[in-house]
Scaffold this active site. Sequence first.
Site, PDB file in Angstrom:
ATOM      1  N   TYR A  13     -26.392 -37.941 -30.722  1.00  0.00           N
ATOM      2  CA  TYR A  13     -25.043 -37.553 -30.287  1.00  0.00           C
ATOM      3  C   TYR A  13     -24.666 -38.146 -28.933  1.00  0.00           C
ATOM      4  CZ  TYR A  13     -23.862 -34.289 -33.955  1.00  0.00           C
ATOM      5  OH  TYR A  13     -23.499 -33.750 -35.152  1.00  0.00           O
ATOM      6  N   ILE A  14     -25.653 -38.361 -28.067  1.00  0.00           N
ATOM      7  CA  ILE A  14     -25.364 -38.891 -26.733  1.00  0.00           C
ATOM      8  C   ILE A  14     -25.751 -40.368 -26.636  1.00  0.00           C
ATOM      9  CG2 ILE A  14     -25.914 -38.663 -24.265  1.00  0.00           C
ATOM     10  CD1 ILE A  14     -24.203 -36.382 -25.527  1.00  0.00           C
ATOM     11  N   THR A 130     -31.259 -33.035 -21.482  1.00  0.00           N
ATOM     12  CA  THR A 130     -31.304 -31.766 -20.742  1.00  0.00           C
ATOM     13  C   THR A 130     -32.758 -31.327 -20.642  1.00  0.00           C
ATOM     14  OG1 THR A 130     -29.190 -31.222 -21.703  1.00  0.00           O
ATOM     15  CG2 THR A 130     -30.408 -29.412 -20.703  1.00  0.00           C
ATOM     16  N   VAL A 164     -20.829 -33.824 -21.974  1.00  0.00           N
ATOM     17  CA  VAL A 164     -19.646 -34.015 -22.820  1.00  0.00           C
ATOM     18  C   VAL A 164     -19.570 -32.964 -23.913  1.00  0.00           C
ATOM     19  CG1 VAL A 164     -19.431 -36.460 -22.385  1.00  0.00           C
ATOM     20  CG2 VAL A 164     -20.975 -35.684 -24.173  1.00  0.00           C
ATOM     21  N   LYS A 215     -27.163 -29.100 -14.466  1.00  0.00           N
ATOM     22  CA  LYS A 215     -26.892 -29.062 -15.906  1.00  0.00           C
ATOM     23  C   LYS A 215     -27.260 -27.697 -16.512  1.00  0.00           C
ATOM     24  CE  LYS A 215     -26.507 -29.971 -20.214  1.00  0.00           C
ATOM     25  NZ  LYS A 215     -25.626 -30.699 -21.066  1.00  0.00           N
ATOM     26  N   HIS A 253      -5.972  -9.773 -13.326  1.00  0.00           N
ATOM     27  CA  HIS A 253      -6.423  -9.796 -11.937  1.00  0.00           C
ATOM     28  C   HIS A 253      -6.703 -11.257 -11.547  1.00  0.00           C
ATOM     29  CE1 HIS A 253      -9.003  -9.348  -8.466  1.00  0.00           C
ATOM     30  NE2 HIS A 253      -8.625  -8.074  -8.370  1.00  0.00           N
ATOM     31  N   ARG A 255      -8.790 -12.698  -9.705  1.00  0.00           N
ATOM     32  CA  ARG A 255     -10.159 -13.192  -9.556  1.00  0.00           C
ATOM     33  C   ARG A 255     -11.061 -12.762 -10.709  1.00  0.00           C
ATOM     34  NH1 ARG A 255      -8.089 -12.215  -4.857  1.00  0.00           N
ATOM     35  NH2 ARG A 255      -8.726 -10.050  -4.763  1.00  0.00           N
ATOM     36  N   CYS A 269     -26.815 -26.152 -26.936  1.00  0.00           N
ATOM     37  CA  CYS A 269     -26.808 -26.251 -25.468  1.00  0.00           C
ATOM     38  C   CYS A 269     -26.916 -24.876 -24.831  1.00  0.00           C
ATOM     39  CB  CYS A 269     -25.515 -26.907 -25.001  1.00  0.00           C
ATOM     40  SG  CYS A 269     -25.174 -28.424 -25.858  1.00  0.00           S
ATOM     41  N   TYR A 325     -21.182 -22.852 -35.412  1.00  0.00           N
ATOM     42  CA  TYR A 325     -21.475 -22.099 -34.186  1.00  0.00           C
ATOM     43  C   TYR A 325     -20.233 -21.823 -33.359  1.00  0.00           C
ATOM     44  CZ  TYR A 325     -21.344 -25.905 -30.673  1.00  0.00           C
ATOM     45  OH  TYR A 325     -20.948 -26.890 -29.814  1.00  0.00           O
ATOM     46  N   LYS A 326     -19.136 -22.568 -33.641  1.00  0.00           N
ATOM     47  CA  LYS A 326     -17.868 -22.265 -32.968  1.00  0.00           C
ATOM     48  C   LYS A 326     -16.716 -22.825 -33.802  1.00  0.00           C
ATOM     49  CE  LYS A 326     -17.541 -26.103 -29.655  1.00  0.00           C
ATOM     50  NZ  LYS A 326     -17.380 -26.430 -28.231  1.00  0.00           N
TER      51      LYS A 326
HETATM   52  N1  SAJ Z   1     -18.533 -18.491 -27.037  1.00  0.00           N
HETATM   53  C1  SAJ Z   1     -18.231 -17.134 -27.023  1.00  0.00           C
HETATM   54  N2  SAJ Z   1     -17.257 -16.683 -26.193  1.00  0.00           N
HETATM   55  C2  SAJ Z   1     -16.565 -17.529 -25.374  1.00  0.00           C
HETATM   56  C3  SAJ Z   1     -16.880 -18.907 -25.374  1.00  0.00           C
HETATM   57  C4  SAJ Z   1     -17.873 -19.369 -26.222  1.00  0.00           C
HETATM   58  O1  SAJ Z   1     -18.823 -16.329 -27.747  1.00  0.00           O
HETATM   59  O2  SAJ Z   1     -15.679 -17.032 -24.653  1.00  0.00           O
HETATM   60  C5  SAJ Z   1     -19.590 -19.005 -27.933  1.00  0.00           C
HETATM   61  C6  SAJ Z   1     -19.108 -20.021 -28.950  1.00  0.00           C
HETATM   62  O3  SAJ Z   1     -18.578 -19.405 -30.083  1.00  0.00           O
HETATM   63  C7  SAJ Z   1     -20.396 -20.782 -29.236  1.00  0.00           C
HETATM   64  C8  SAJ Z   1     -21.118 -20.777 -27.885  1.00  0.00           C
HETATM   65  O4  SAJ Z   1     -20.526 -19.731 -27.149  1.00  0.00           O
HETATM   66  O5  SAJ Z   1     -21.208 -20.097 -30.178  1.00  0.00           O
HETATM   67  C9  SAJ Z   1     -21.048 -22.069 -27.100  1.00  0.00           C
HETATM   68  O6  SAJ Z   1     -19.784 -22.711 -27.222  1.00  0.00           O
HETATM   69  P1  SAJ Z   1     -19.033 -23.461 -26.016  1.00  0.00           P
HETATM   70  O7  SAJ Z   1     -17.753 -23.990 -26.514  1.00  0.00           O
HETATM   71  O8  SAJ Z   1     -18.972 -22.560 -24.848  1.00  0.00           O
HETATM   72  O9  SAJ Z   1     -20.020 -24.654 -25.570  1.00  0.00           O
HETATM   73  P2  SAJ Z   1     -20.796 -25.873 -26.318  1.00  0.00           P
HETATM   74  O10 SAJ Z   1     -22.198 -25.398 -26.562  1.00  0.00           O
HETATM   75  O11 SAJ Z   1     -20.060 -26.424 -27.464  1.00  0.00           O
HETATM   76  O12 SAJ Z   1     -20.808 -27.012 -25.144  1.00  0.00           O
HETATM   77  C10 SAJ Z   1     -21.371 -26.711 -23.876  1.00  0.00           C
HETATM   78  C11 SAJ Z   1     -20.383 -27.164 -22.777  1.00  0.00           C
HETATM   79  N3  SAJ Z   1     -20.814 -26.575 -21.509  1.00  0.00           N
HETATM   80  C12 SAJ Z   1     -20.008 -25.786 -20.780  1.00  0.00           C
HETATM   81  O13 SAJ Z   1     -18.896 -25.483 -21.132  1.00  0.00           O
HETATM   82  C13 SAJ Z   1     -20.569 -25.258 -19.486  1.00  0.00           C
HETATM   83  C14 SAJ Z   1     -20.360 -28.688 -22.723  1.00  0.00           C
HETATM   84  O14 SAJ Z   1     -19.564 -29.136 -21.639  1.00  0.00           O
HETATM   85  C15 SAJ Z   1     -21.798 -29.233 -22.551  1.00  0.00           C
HETATM   86  O15 SAJ Z   1     -21.810 -30.654 -22.548  1.00  0.00           O
HETATM   87  C16 SAJ Z   1     -22.614 -28.775 -23.721  1.00  0.00           C
HETATM   88  O16 SAJ Z   1     -22.623 -27.336 -23.726  1.00  0.00           O
HETATM   89  C17 SAJ Z   1     -24.007 -29.356 -23.575  1.00  0.00           C
HETATM   90  O17 SAJ Z   1     -24.298 -30.373 -24.231  1.00  0.00           O
HETATM   91  O18 SAJ Z   1     -24.785 -28.848 -22.763  1.00  0.00           O
END
Ligand code: SAJ
Length: 435
Positions: A13-14, A130, A164, A215, A253, A255, A269, A325-326
Amino acid sequence: MTFDKICVLGLGYIGLPTASTFATHGVEVVGVDVNPQVLATLRRGEIHIHEPGLQAVVQSALQSGRLRVAEQPETADAFIIAVPTPFYEEAWGEAHGKRFKKADMRAVQAAAEAIVPVLQPGNLVVLESTSPPQTTARLVAPILERSGLKAGEDFYLAYSPERVLPGQILRELVENARVIGGLTPESAAAGRDLYRIFVKGEIITTDATTAEMVKIMENTYRDVNIAIANEFSRLAAYFGVDVWQAIEIANLHPRVQILRPGPGVGGHCISVDPWFFVEGAPHLADLIYTARQVNDGQPHFVRELTQRALGGLEGRRIAALGLAYKPDVDDLRESPAVEVVRLLQEAGAQVLAYEPFAPQALLPGLTTVPSLDAAVEKAEAVLLLVNHTVFHTLTPQALSQKTPARLVVDTVNGWSGYDWQEAGFSYHRLGVGME
Ligand code: SAJ
């Protein structure tokens, strides 16, 4: 420093987007992978991963002759290691009252070993995978020094994490800010020269261990914040409150920015990286460890919610919508939705799961069906596990034509409870008190 030829180890992927982006920016690139099928696919001009726009970039890189693939690295100005760092599925560690997943660093080790015979004075080696803090200094440097050359003196060594987002990789590779941590300041400067070839975002240089921590901190920060949202969903249900409304109000709010509860945290990740801290320093990572447990425990709450809504699970026919997963991705790795379906089946329910982005997915022990209709036609209950756009836009009217089910369980706040109740459904949502 200038770079005419580079070697990228790991064409996933990368690695593949990185290798082809360097090639389309005029660098001679040798892409190396240990998997013969990956090499064969690329030699045919095809790609083995799903990422928008990637096929075209890879084809143009291959056709220009500047990208070619090989089994082994060869002499080059720079080497980039972009291999996976998963954790061991079965082997768990235990210390300081914590049971933790352990990083599987064998691919990084093997990649560094493969570079040793071709490493030359003045080269640059960059680790992108990572990795737990201190991997560059303590694991990669000693392996490369088997060449007889000294890291930071005879060759440059740096760590630069990929950050990314899947689905946006080609754009984010170029536009995102990039961190480069050098074993020495000169190594960081060499790394900056390399990525400047295509990176338009800011390039920040630091030391290797800081870059490694950055990271893991980013993804751990997100995991911990999702964990508190998930815990709020449990507390809200307990106190008879609607967590979604409570979060909306709290987020007014200036903050406060609470994330979304859901069936858990998946992907390769965010559900993986926090373990690198726990494994590295279990005596210091209490909060991170607890957050992992909260998020990994969330599928159990979804099972209980479903059980309460249905008044039992044994023999009940449930249509599970979504396994990714999302939302709007086809990636099922570490998916909490898959875990929910497993738990329901273990409790005796008959679950038919439908994943629109991977309708043919075969998962051991799970019954997947290729269409929404097939999932719901005999169901008693519909369980929404992933807020894919195709599900989010489904109306109760449309669904009621396809299914005898009149009960829905919404774990992602994907639907309007009012609309579904109006249409005659009994509607249950994660994080909402039940009488
Ligand atoms: N999720 C929740 N609630 C939320 C947000 C996400 O339950 O409010 C869940 C999602 O459904 C999913 C999981 O968290 O199961 C992760 O999804 P995500 O969209 O937060 O992140 P990833 O894993 O697709 O990508 C992340 C990103 N990192 C950050 O946002 C800090 C991306 O920038 C990184 O490059 C990637 O991890 C990585 O390769 O490390």
